[in-house]
Enzyme design. Structure first.
Site, PDB file in Angstrom:
ATOM      1  N   GLU A 144       2.586   0.458  10.997  1.00  0.00           N
ATOM      2  CA  GLU A 144       3.662  -0.396  10.509  1.00  0.00           C
ATOM      3  C   GLU A 144       4.957   0.126  11.099  1.00  0.00           C
ATOM      4  OE1 GLU A 144       3.277  -2.035   6.219  1.00  0.00           O
ATOM      5  OE2 GLU A 144       2.617   0.050   6.141  1.00  0.00           O
ATOM      6  N   GLU A 179      -6.584  -0.652   1.325  1.00  0.00           N
ATOM      7  CA  GLU A 179      -5.810  -1.126   2.475  1.00  0.00           C
ATOM      8  C   GLU A 179      -5.564   0.068   3.387  1.00  0.00           C
ATOM      9  OE1 GLU A 179      -2.137  -3.221   1.548  1.00  0.00           O
ATOM     10  OE2 GLU A 179      -1.137  -2.346   3.299  1.00  0.00           O
TER      11      GLU A 179
END
Lengths: 453, 291
Positions: free
Chosen positions: B172, B167
């Site tokens: 974020e 990932e």
């Protein structure tokens, strides 16, 4: 430079008047133009420059909050203006570092107070400070308004639980943080309030409770109380309610109008829908023979000496308000009622020849089933002084529950004195209480008197 | 050639001196001192051949040739493994293209057993690529409990389940920290609460008041992270605490706005709804083999 048109350039002589944009208020000393004026009644020497304790540099601002009973003043408070005026429109917050000798809550701190119009007053209420140096940010509600501001800093703080303490402020300055964002202006506590008023009467309109909230870099929402002049108010019908630049609402015509506001182009949460009726509806004029009446509060009779209509008993009383004059008539308006006392002990009242207590009350809010109004009489006994329980004092009360109360009209209460169970004497009456325990918030009162039939 | 590659990477990183470069040979530094041009126009743009571009110029639903949806609250009904509180939908009120922007809206209100709704789109099976430059220009929402993300998963996830598939989190953000984003990788032995992650704190500005470009440049044994023109991190096999799973094949893109979950906790009374995440564009460039 090549110019082919006939336009002339601005000559070097043209100078526009500008105000200082100096952001510094107190870094290591008074910034240029800064002055210090303590509030009347405050401890005049509460402020000093401290070169021992400081966050940074050479010196800090030290504030000594007095103990209760300090003869030099009951609280600490001052303004720090620059009457030369400063252009603060390029900044978004007043910032400072602060610490205190103990964790404390500063009642009011901010800027925009100049002992003049205080047009752009900003107040952070109840600022928590601790014993470690911490940076605080007081956002400017709308920097574009502050092109000529005098009020650089102000504060007001009283003893905490009776005790004084000291706090320090350093690196006090205006800053462009760039992270003061997401404005959420609010009026009337962010609620859509419905209220009634009367032609040409200002006193009964709810206070607008103006605030501005920003999200800071910390992610925390910071809310300050902002002066009306930061806002642009709109009335949906200016023939019914007008709003001045200072936020004063004037009912000028019959009907209903909605008051809304914006701050810096952002619509404020909350509104007031005000229905304006004709003249104020006063309680019925008493008709009893003055010879059979001892009046505490009435325009009809001669009143006995009264010490106050609201004792503001700390710390448990929330009730605000008191006697107000409306078009030449006097009534009492209590707001945020939990309990409140009228006191008349100089001298006390001998009502032993009287049989009843009369009062007219009015409640304009909706009445819920748990709502009540309790009327209490207090007698100070033969010594004429308040002594509390287990003394010659006595008191008794009568409660009117929701079934006995009607909204939107005057309620005339004629209570036999014998109904005040526990009131063993009416020879030295000195207090009348109204108690709602916050079930009823706004109470109008008129025509308080003792009588015999 | 190896030395030259390292040199180029060091030059592009040098201007953003928050970087710690591991394993740069002394010889590279020597060349740098002697031969490096010190123009301040150095940029992070090294790959220029566009392989996918969505400028969100057509109003309505996002382009179905590029984007699919994840619907619901996760395959196990547990908020996508993160205790997220939202139910993802494809309703226009949660996701739409309007006026040149993709708009993902987090709303408060009960829906299919969840207290919030939002949206999550992905290019799985539609656009997958190994290496290159992946970037998006976005304006983020704000408020406690907002968790916007622009990220990628290994396209072999169905046969090689997470975290082994890998990932790459390009961006974020926790809504309670409006000036901070982070970039990370998750893989075997460095996943969940222990990713390889670095934060970037925007100075004198916030991510919810204007648009910023979030991107990576990804090549063999490295992933460079940037915000606008600032390269703030490089992750290499030396940085990860387990197997490097980013040279094995293509990844696909995910963009979502979660509410609540393990990253920022649940919303609080100050969180304003609805919240919107605006995406101006998503662009992917081909790895040019030079870096």
């Amino acid at each position: 430079m090549v110019t082919s048109s006939c336009e002339r350039e601005v000559s070097d002589e043209v100078q526009f008047a500008t105000f200082s944009n100096n952001p510094e208020v107190f870094i290591d000393g008074f910034s240029g133009g800064l002055e210090y004026f303590p509030f009347g009644g405050s401890k005049l020497d509460a402020f000093s420059v401290d070169s021992e304790v400081r966050y940074k540099g050479e010196a800090s601002m030290r504030f000594d909050v007095p103990n209760v009973g300090d003869p030099s003043g009951s609280y600490a408070g001052a303004i720090f203006p620059d009457y030369g005026g400063r252009d603060l429109s390029g900044y978004d917050a007043l910032t400072f570092w602060a610490k205190a000798t103990k964790a404390a809550t500063i009642n009011e701190i901010g800027f925009g107070q100049d002992f003049g119009e205080n047009k752009f007053l900003v107040t952070k209420n109840n600022l928590r400070i601790s014993t470690t140096w911490t940076k605080y940010i007081i956002p400017i509600p709308d920097p574009f308004k502050l092109t000529v501001e005098n009020g650089m800093f102000w504060y007001s703080e009283g003893p905490e639980n009776g005790d004084g303490y000291s706090f320090w402020i350093d690196e006090l300055q205006f800053e462009k943080l760039g992270t003061v964002a997401q404005p959420q202006p609010s009026i009337f506590f962010g609620e859509d309030i419905v209220a009634e008023s009367f032609l040409d009467i200002v006193g009964l309109i709810p206070a607008p409770a103006l605030t501005q909230t920003f999200n800071l870099a910390s992610g925390i929402n910071e809310t300050v109380t902002a002066a009306p002049s930061y806002f642009t108010f709109t009335s949906s019908d200016v023939d019914i309610v007008r709003v001045s630049e200072l936020g004063v609402l004037s009912p000028v015509g019959l009907g209903t109008a909605e008051i809304t506001a914006t701050l810096g182009g952002v619509k404020a949460e909350g509104s007031l829908t005000l229905t304006v009726s004709g003249g104020f509806d006063f309680a019925a004029i008493p008709t009893r023979d003055p010879n059979n009446v001892i009046s505490i509060f009435s325009d009809t009779y001669t009143n006995v000496p009264v010490d106050f209509y609201n004792g503001f008993f700390a710390p448990f009383q929330t009730t605000l308000g008191g006697a107000v004059e409306i078009n030449g008539e006097n009534i009492i308006v209590y707001e945020d009622l939990n309990f409140v006392a009228t006191e008349f002990k100089n001298p006390t009242v001998n009502a032993s020849a009287m049989t009843h207590f009369h009062v007219d009350i009015r409640i304009d809010e909706s009445i819920d089933s748990a709502d009540f109004i309790e009327v209490e009489l207090g007698d100070f006994g033969p010594n004429g002084a308040f002594n509390g329980p287990d003394s010659d004092d006595s008191s008794g009360s009568v409660t009117f529950d929701s079934g006995a109360l009607t909204t939107g009209q005057w309620i005339s209460l004629d209570i036999p004195l014998s109904d005040f169970t526990g009131l063993t004497s009416t020879g030295n009456l000195a207090q009348i209480f109204f108690i709602s325990d916050a079930t009823i918030s706004t109470l109008l009162v008129d025509n308080m008197y003792f009588y015999t039939e | 050639m190896k030395t030259q590659i390292l040199l180029d990477r060091y030059v592009s990183l040098k201007w953003y001196n928050s970087i710690s470069i591991k394993g740069v040979p002394l010889i590279a530094i020597f060349f740098l001192v002697l031969g490096c041009s010190t123009e301040e126009t150095q940029t992070v743009v090294n790959f220029t051949e566009i392989t996918m571009q969505d400028d969100f110029d057509t109003d309505g639903a996002p382009d179905s040739s590029i984007w699919g949806y994840d619907i619901g609250n996760g395959p196990n009904g547990d908020g996508w493994g993160n205790q997220e509180l939202q139910y993802y939908t494809d309703r226009p009120e949660n996701i739409t293209v309007n006026n040149g922007h993709l708009i993902i809206t987090a709303k408060q209100g009960d829906f299919n057993g969840s207290g919030y709704t939002s949206a999550r789109i992905l290019t799985k099976g539609k656009f997958e690529q190994k290496y290159g430059r992946f970037e998006a220009r976005m304006r983020l929402p704000y408020g406690k409990g907002m968790w916007p993300a622009f990220w990628m998963l290994g396209a072999d996830i169905d046969s090689n389940p997470w975290p082994a598939c890998g990932e790459i989190d390009i961006m974020e953000n926790a809504g309670s920290a409006p000036t901070i984003i982070s970039g990370a990788v998750h893989g075997p032995e460095y996943f969940g609460g222990s990713p390889i992650l670095k934060k970037y704190d925007l100075e004198d500005d916030r991510f919810d008041t204007g648009f910023h470009v979030f991107g990576i440049e990804w090549g063999p044994e490295y992933i460079n992270y940037y915000v606008d023109d600032v390269l703030y991190n490089q992750i290499t096999p030396a940085d990860v605490t387990g197997e490097w799973v980013f040279d094995k094949g293509p990844f696909y893109i995910i963009i979502n706005l979660a509410v609540g979950g393990l990253f920022d906790g649940p919303p609080n009374a100050d969180t304003v709804f609805p919240q919107t995440m605006l995406i101006d564009y998503v662009r992917v460039y081909k790895y040019n083999g030079l870096n």
